[in-house]
Scaffold this motif. Structure first.
Motif, PDB file in Angstrom:
ATOM      1  N   GLU A  45       0.672  -1.324   0.154  1.00 38.38           N
ATOM      2  CA  GLU A  45       0.017  -0.145   0.175  1.00 38.38           C
ATOM      3  C   GLU A  45       0.882   1.224   0.001  1.00 38.38           C
ATOM      4  O   GLU A  45       0.645   2.072  -0.859  1.00 38.38           O
ATOM      5  CB  GLU A  45      -0.878   0.017   1.298  1.00 38.38           C
ATOM      6  N   PRO A  46       1.944   1.486   0.915  1.00 40.49           N
ATOM      7  CA  PRO A  46       2.374   2.714   1.042  1.00 40.49           C
ATOM      8  C   PRO A  46       3.151   3.082  -0.515  1.00 40.49           C
ATOM      9  O   PRO A  46       2.737   4.142  -0.871  1.00 40.49           O
ATOM     10  CB  PRO A  46       3.640   2.671   1.951  1.00 40.49           C
ATOM     11  N   LEU A  47       3.874   2.045  -0.874  1.00 44.62           N
ATOM     12  CA  LEU A  47       4.834   2.379  -2.273  1.00 44.62           C
ATOM     13  C   LEU A  47       3.733   2.610  -3.337  1.00 44.62           C
ATOM     14  O   LEU A  47       4.018   3.477  -4.386  1.00 44.62           O
ATOM     15  CB  LEU A  47       5.856   1.468  -2.620  1.00 44.62           C
ATOM     16  N   GLU A  48       2.808   1.473  -3.362  1.00 50.52           N
ATOM     17  CA  GLU A  48       1.812   1.659  -4.468  1.00 50.52           C
ATOM     18  C   GLU A  48       1.014   2.975  -4.496  1.00 50.52           C
ATOM     19  O   GLU A  48       0.656   3.624  -5.557  1.00 50.52           O
ATOM     20  CB  GLU A  48       0.662   0.519  -4.342  1.00 50.52           C
ATOM     21  N   THR A  49       0.707   3.549  -3.110  1.00 54.62           N
ATOM     22  CA  THR A  49      -0.240   4.808  -3.259  1.00 54.62           C
ATOM     23  C   THR A  49       0.615   5.890  -3.544  1.00 54.62           C
ATOM     24  O   THR A  49       0.427   6.900  -4.443  1.00 54.62           O
ATOM     25  CB  THR A  49      -0.565   5.003  -1.667  1.00 54.62           C
ATOM     26  N   LEU A  50       2.119   5.941  -3.212  1.00 48.69           N
ATOM     27  CA  LEU A  50       2.924   7.117  -3.493  1.00 48.69           C
ATOM     28  C   LEU A  50       3.071   7.127  -5.088  1.00 48.69           C
ATOM     29  O   LEU A  50       3.005   8.006  -5.758  1.00 48.69           O
ATOM     30  CB  LEU A  50       4.267   6.975  -2.881  1.00 48.69           C
ATOM     31  N   SER A  51       3.179   5.822  -5.668  1.00 51.08           N
ATOM     32  CA  SER A  51       3.367   5.638  -7.274  1.00 51.08           C
ATOM     33  C   SER A  51       1.997   6.359  -7.894  1.00 51.08           C
ATOM     34  O   SER A  51       2.207   7.359  -8.858  1.00 51.08           O
ATOM     35  CB  SER A  51       3.443   4.236  -7.463  1.00 51.08           C
ATOM     36  N   GLU A  52       1.005   6.008  -7.425  1.00 53.00           N
ATOM     37  CA  GLU A  52      -0.505   6.491  -7.847  1.00 53.00           C
ATOM     38  C   GLU A  52      -0.685   7.808  -7.795  1.00 53.00           C
ATOM     39  O   GLU A  52      -1.168   8.585  -8.846  1.00 53.00           O
ATOM     40  CB  GLU A  52      -1.601   5.980  -7.334  1.00 53.00           C
ATOM     41  N   ASN A  53       0.022   8.524  -6.848  1.00 51.52           N
ATOM     42  CA  ASN A  53       0.058   9.897  -6.506  1.00 51.52           C
ATOM     43  C   ASN A  53       1.201  10.737  -7.262  1.00 51.52           C
ATOM     44  O   ASN A  53       1.158  11.980  -6.967  1.00 51.52           O
ATOM     45  CB  ASN A  53      -0.099  10.284  -5.193  1.00 51.52           C
ATOM     46  N   GLY A  54       1.873  10.058  -7.816  1.00 52.59           N
ATOM     47  CA  GLY A  54       3.250  10.763  -8.590  1.00 52.59           C
ATOM     48  C   GLY A  54       4.114  11.095  -7.539  1.00 52.59           C
ATOM     49  O   GLY A  54       4.788  12.043  -7.913  1.00 52.59           O
ATOM     50  N   GLN A  55       4.210  10.544  -6.386  1.00 56.77           N
ATOM     51  CA  GLN A  55       5.396  11.024  -5.515  1.00 56.77           C
ATOM     52  C   GLN A  55       6.422  10.025  -5.087  1.00 56.77           C
ATOM     53  O   GLN A  55       7.083  10.052  -4.156  1.00 56.77           O
ATOM     54  CB  GLN A  55       4.310  11.015  -3.931  1.00 56.77           C
ATOM     55  N   LEU A  56       6.645   9.097  -6.353  1.00 52.04           N
ATOM     56  CA  LEU A  56       7.684   7.993  -6.143  1.00 52.04           C
ATOM     57  C   LEU A  56       8.590   8.164  -7.487  1.00 52.04           C
ATOM     58  O   LEU A  56       7.860   7.968  -8.311  1.00 52.04           O
ATOM     59  CB  LEU A  56       7.123   6.653  -5.906  1.00 52.04           C
ATOM     60  N   VAL A  57       9.667   8.259  -7.036  1.00 50.10           N
ATOM     61  CA  VAL A  57      10.758   8.566  -8.031  1.00 50.10           C
ATOM     62  C   VAL A  57      11.721   7.249  -8.150  1.00 50.10           C
ATOM     63  O   VAL A  57      12.283   7.144  -6.835  1.00 50.10           O
ATOM     64  CB  VAL A  57      11.387  10.170  -8.148  1.00 50.10           C
ATOM     65  N   ALA A  58      12.050   6.702  -9.149  1.00 52.01           N
ATOM     66  CA  ALA A  58      13.309   5.673  -9.165  1.00 52.01           C
ATOM     67  C   ALA A  58      14.613   6.284  -9.685  1.00 52.01           C
ATOM     68  O   ALA A  58      14.710   7.196 -10.304  1.00 52.01           O
ATOM     69  CB  ALA A  58      12.990   4.740 -10.304  1.00 52.01           C
ATOM     70  N   TYR A  59      15.476   5.802  -8.756  1.00 52.47           N
ATOM     71  CA  TYR A  59      17.111   6.057  -8.992  1.00 52.47           C
ATOM     72  C   TYR A  59      17.306   5.073  -9.615  1.00 52.47           C
ATOM     73  O   TYR A  59      17.505   3.724  -9.008  1.00 52.47           O
ATOM     74  CB  TYR A  59      17.660   6.546  -7.433  1.00 52.47           C
ATOM     75  N   LYS A  60      17.868   4.902 -10.690  1.00 52.04           N
ATOM     76  CA  LYS A  60      18.466   3.828 -11.648  1.00 52.04           C
ATOM     77  C   LYS A  60      19.756   3.343 -11.236  1.00 52.04           C
ATOM     78  O   LYS A  60      20.628   4.294 -11.575  1.00 52.04           O
ATOM     79  CB  LYS A  60      18.236   3.861 -13.187  1.00 52.04           C
ATOM     80  N   HIS A  61      20.252   2.442 -10.742  1.00 52.65           N
ATOM     81  CA  HIS A  61      21.527   1.747 -10.557  1.00 52.65           C
ATOM     82  C   HIS A  61      21.662   0.628 -11.299  1.00 52.65           C
ATOM     83  O   HIS A  61      21.077  -0.466 -10.797  1.00 52.65           O
ATOM     84  CB  HIS A  61      21.586   1.489  -8.923  1.00 52.65           C
ATOM     85  N   SER A  62      22.750   0.776 -12.108  1.00 49.69           N
ATOM     86  CA  SER A  62      22.970  -0.236 -13.042  1.00 49.69           C
ATOM     87  C   SER A  62      24.223  -1.061 -12.611  1.00 49.69           C
ATOM     88  O   SER A  62      24.760  -2.035 -13.200  1.00 49.69           O
ATOM     89  CB  SER A  62      23.308   0.066 -14.638  1.00 49.69           C
TER      90      SER A  62
END
Length: 261
Positions: free
Chosen positions: A210-227
């Motif tokens: 729920e927490p991360l899914e909700t943040l994603s839906e609200n546009g409040q979760l950003v990914a930092y890509k680590h390769s």
């Protein structure tokens, strides 16, 4: 900025080890994987840790309660009941150990340590994964975008080799351990604003649901890509692989701490 480490799970997939100790205390080389994780953060100047305890958490408490003496030259004056410390070589860490419950879920554990964070941004990671991630770049990315949370996205190494096969059946390319299928997955190493606590209702909250899914839906979760390198310690095979890297001095996550800070 404080670093929260989730260290309370049962570690059932590596029960060969966790029957005797909590997963974060499984050793890579001669150090618990928890030490390796803390050393990574500390090498970037982040020395304040909050460790969320649960299963066999008393062993982690004992490890840190004995840490200073076990890394120092000492003289015991038995009649005077005194101890003289001659030399010590310990990391510049401040470690807060919090019992967050035996059956508490990951989100619930974070909620329980809110009072130790206050109204400040903080980092979160799991107590069973290693990486050569640049922690400072992660923090800088989080500060730049202004959202509530940042999650590190990684592409895990494939478990089986890939074969590129020609029409006549000949193998044109063999890749022993390719990256995944192009999908990015949650690699941990989060940065959170204090508003994140509002998304955590109680002990039964799973961080990854729920927490991360909700943040994603609200546009409040950003990914930092680590390769770069990233490896969780889910199984005994993973543990042995990480140990081989460390013992052969080929561990990508190995960093030196600047003791002068």
């Amino acid at each position: 900025m404080k670093v929260v480490i989730l260290a309370g799970g049962f570690g059932t997939r590596i029960s060969e080890e966790t029957i005797l100790k909590p997963k974060p205390m499984i050793e890579i080389g001669d150090k618990p994987i928890l030490w390796h994780i803390m050393n990574l953060y500390s090498s970037y100047g982040f020395h304040d840790f909050i460790i969320c305890l649960g299963y066999k958490g008393d062993q982690i408490k004992k490890y840190f309660s004995d840490y200073f003496l076990s890394h120092a030259d000492v003289t015991f004056h038995l009649q005077e009941q005194k101890i003289s410390i001659h030399q010590q070589n310990v990391e510049p860490w401040n470690v807060t150990l919090v019992d967050t419950g035996l059956h508490t879920m990951t989100g619930g554990r974070i909620k329980r340590i809110q009072k130790y964070i206050g109204n400040n941004p903080f980092m979160v990671t799991y107590g069973d994964g290693l990486s050569d991630i640049n922690i400072q770049q992660l923090v800088d990315t989080h500060r730049t975008h202004g959202k509530i949370a940042t999650v590190t996205a990684v592409q895990p190494v494939g478990r089986f080799g890939n074969l590129n096969i020609s029409e006549d059946g000949s193998v044109s390319e063999f890749v022993e351990k390719p990256k995944g299928d192009g999908q990015w997955v949650n690699g941990g190493f989060f940065v959170m604003q204090p508003e994140f606590f509002d998304y955590l209702a109680g002990d039964d909250v799973v961080l990854e649901k729920e927490p991360l899914e909700t943040l994603s839906e609200n546009g409040q979760l950003v990914a930092y890509k680590h390769s770069g390198f990233w490896q969780p310690m889910d199984t005994l095979r993973d543990k042995n692989h990480l140990s081989e890297l460390w013992n052969s001095n080929q561990a990508p996550w190995k960093k030196e701490i600047d003791q002068s800070e």
